[in-house]
Design a protein around this motif. Structure first.
Motif, short mmCIF file in Angstrom:
data_model
loop_
_atom_site.label_atom_id
_atom_site.label_comp_id
_atom_site.label_asym_id
_atom_site.label_seq_id
_atom_site.Cartn_x
_atom_site.Cartn_y
_atom_site.Cartn_z
N LEU A 276 0.81 -1.21 0.00
CA LEU A 276 0.00 0.00 0.00
C LEU A 276 0.85 1.27 0.00
O LEU A 276 0.55 2.23 -0.72
CB LEU A 276 -0.95 -0.01 1.20
N TYR A 277 1.93 1.29 0.79
CA TYR A 277 2.81 2.45 0.78
C TYR A 277 3.52 2.60 -0.55
O TYR A 277 3.82 3.73 -0.99
CB TYR A 277 3.81 2.41 1.94
N GLY A 278 3.80 1.49 -1.22
CA GLY A 278 4.38 1.57 -2.55
C GLY A 278 3.43 2.23 -3.54
O GLY A 278 3.82 3.10 -4.32
N ILE A 279 2.17 1.83 -3.47
CA ILE A 279 1.16 2.45 -4.33
C ILE A 279 1.03 3.93 -3.98
O ILE A 279 1.01 4.80 -4.87
CB ILE A 279 -0.19 1.73 -4.20
N ALA A 280 0.98 4.23 -2.68
CA ALA A 280 0.86 5.64 -2.25
C ALA A 280 2.06 6.45 -2.71
O ALA A 280 1.91 7.60 -3.14
CB ALA A 280 0.72 5.71 -0.73
N SER A 281 3.25 5.87 -2.66
CA SER A 281 4.44 6.58 -3.12
C SER A 281 4.34 6.90 -4.61
O SER A 281 4.75 7.98 -5.05
CB SER A 281 5.70 5.75 -2.85
N ASN A 282 3.79 5.97 -5.38
CA ASN A 282 3.58 6.23 -6.81
C ASN A 282 2.56 7.35 -7.03
O ASN A 282 2.75 8.21 -7.89
CB ASN A 282 3.13 4.96 -7.53
N VAL A 283 1.49 7.33 -6.25
CA VAL A 283 0.48 8.39 -6.36
C VAL A 283 1.09 9.73 -5.98
O VAL A 283 0.91 10.74 -6.68
CB VAL A 283 -0.75 8.07 -5.48
N ILE A 284 1.85 9.75 -4.89
CA ILE A 284 2.52 10.99 -4.47
C ILE A 284 3.53 11.42 -5.52
O ILE A 284 3.67 12.62 -5.80
CB ILE A 284 3.18 10.80 -3.09
N GLY A 285 4.21 10.45 -6.14
CA GLY A 285 5.18 10.77 -7.19
C GLY A 285 4.55 11.54 -8.34
O GLY A 285 5.19 12.40 -8.94
N LYS A 286 3.29 11.25 -8.63
CA LYS A 286 2.59 11.99 -9.69
C LYS A 286 2.34 13.43 -9.26
O LYS A 286 2.11 14.29 -10.09
CB LYS A 286 1.26 11.31 -10.00
N ARG A 287 2.42 13.67 -7.97
CA ARG A 287 2.19 15.01 -7.42
C ARG A 287 3.49 15.62 -6.88
O ARG A 287 3.46 16.52 -6.06
CB ARG A 287 1.15 14.92 -6.29
N ARG A 288 4.61 15.08 -7.30
CA ARG A 288 5.91 15.44 -6.75
C ARG A 288 6.15 16.95 -6.77
O ARG A 288 6.68 17.51 -5.83
CB ARG A 288 7.01 14.71 -7.50
N ARG A 289 5.79 17.60 -7.84
CA ARG A 289 6.01 19.05 -7.91
C ARG A 289 5.28 19.76 -6.79
O ARG A 289 5.79 20.70 -6.20
CB ARG A 289 5.52 19.60 -9.26
N ARG A 290 4.07 19.29 -6.47
CA ARG A 290 3.28 19.91 -5.41
C ARG A 290 3.99 19.71 -4.06
O ARG A 290 4.02 20.62 -3.24
CB ARG A 290 1.89 19.29 -5.37
N GLU A 291 4.56 18.52 -3.85
CA GLU A 291 5.25 18.25 -2.59
C GLU A 291 6.45 19.17 -2.43
O GLU A 291 6.63 19.82 -1.40
CB GLU A 291 5.71 16.79 -2.53
N VAL A 292 7.29 19.26 -3.46
CA VAL A 292 8.48 20.10 -3.39
C VAL A 292 8.09 21.57 -3.29
O VAL A 292 8.69 22.33 -2.53
CB VAL A 292 9.42 19.83 -4.60
N ALA A 293 7.07 21.98 -4.02
CA ALA A 293 6.60 23.37 -3.93
C ALA A 293 6.11 23.69 -2.52
O ALA A 293 6.36 24.78 -2.01
CB ALA A 293 5.48 23.61 -4.95
N ARG A 294 5.48 22.73 -1.89
CA ARG A 294 5.01 22.93 -0.51
C ARG A 294 6.19 23.14 0.42
O ARG A 294 6.18 24.02 1.27
CB ARG A 294 4.18 21.70 -0.09
#
Length: 190
Positions: free
Chosen positions: A80-98
């Motif tokens: 599940l965390y692997g899947i979540a990491s992939n989902v977050i990866g699609k939003r990576r710019r948002r994470e770094v921008a945050r």
């Protein structure tokens, strides 16, 4: 036969996922077990507004691909965390921008939009240098560090989640810790 009562509570995630192929409603127990922790993890990475979407997308993908789950793995957390990491990866710019917005303004955007994600030292509000260090890490290094530190996965579970060898987890973690330590040198938060 649908599992009810104590049988559900004692069943492993693998048992529940196996049964969910025939009895889809059984998958709800996997959700109930792991959604709160996945939500906290996603909120720490992307903020509370995106966490709901990450959890929803994670469990939708998990449900759709449950036939591919390795039933020899009793605990579904790494999967599940692997899947979540992939989902977050699609939003990576948002994470770094945050992270960068926090460094610039000194306020965690999660604190502004909906109250603190969590209290204590686990939040981004700990300090700017830490957040800057996280923003500066390579994506794989950041995923590895945060799966170990925030999701509390073992090295082996992190390797499984990211589909990399344990040696890669060790080297990524070593590199990430070194960079974070360097970023914190000379601050009050060593």
């Amino acid at each position: 036969m649908i599992m009810v009562g104590p049988a559900v509570a004692e069943a492993t995630d693998a048992d529940l996922i196996r049964r969910s192929v025939r009895e889809p409603e059984t998958f709800a127990t996997v959700f109930d077990r792991h959604a709160p922790a996945l939500h906290r993890y996603a909120a720490r990475r992307l903020g509370p507004d995106s966490a709901e979407d990450v959890v929803s997308e994670t469990f939708l993908a998990a449900f759709e691909h449950r036939r591919r789950y390795r039933l020899g793995q009793a605990d579904a957390r790494p999967w599940l965390y692997g899947i979540a990491s992939n989902v977050i990866g699609k939003r990576r710019r948002r994470e770094v921008a945050r992270y960068r917005a926090y460094v610039r303004g000194g306020v965690d955007p999660a604190e502004i939009t909906g109250g603190p994600v969590e209290d204590g030292v686990g939040t981004l509000a700990v300090n700017g240098p830490l957040v800057a260090a996280l923003a500066g890490l390579r994506a794989g290094d950041r995923d590895t560090l945060l799966l170990v530190a925030w999701a509390e996965l073992t090295y082996e579970e992190t390797a499984e989640a990211l589909k990399v060898p344990v040696g890669t987890v060790r080297s990524r973690l070593n590199r990430a810790r070194r960079k974070v330590r360097q970023a914190l040198e000379g601050t009050d938060h060593e």
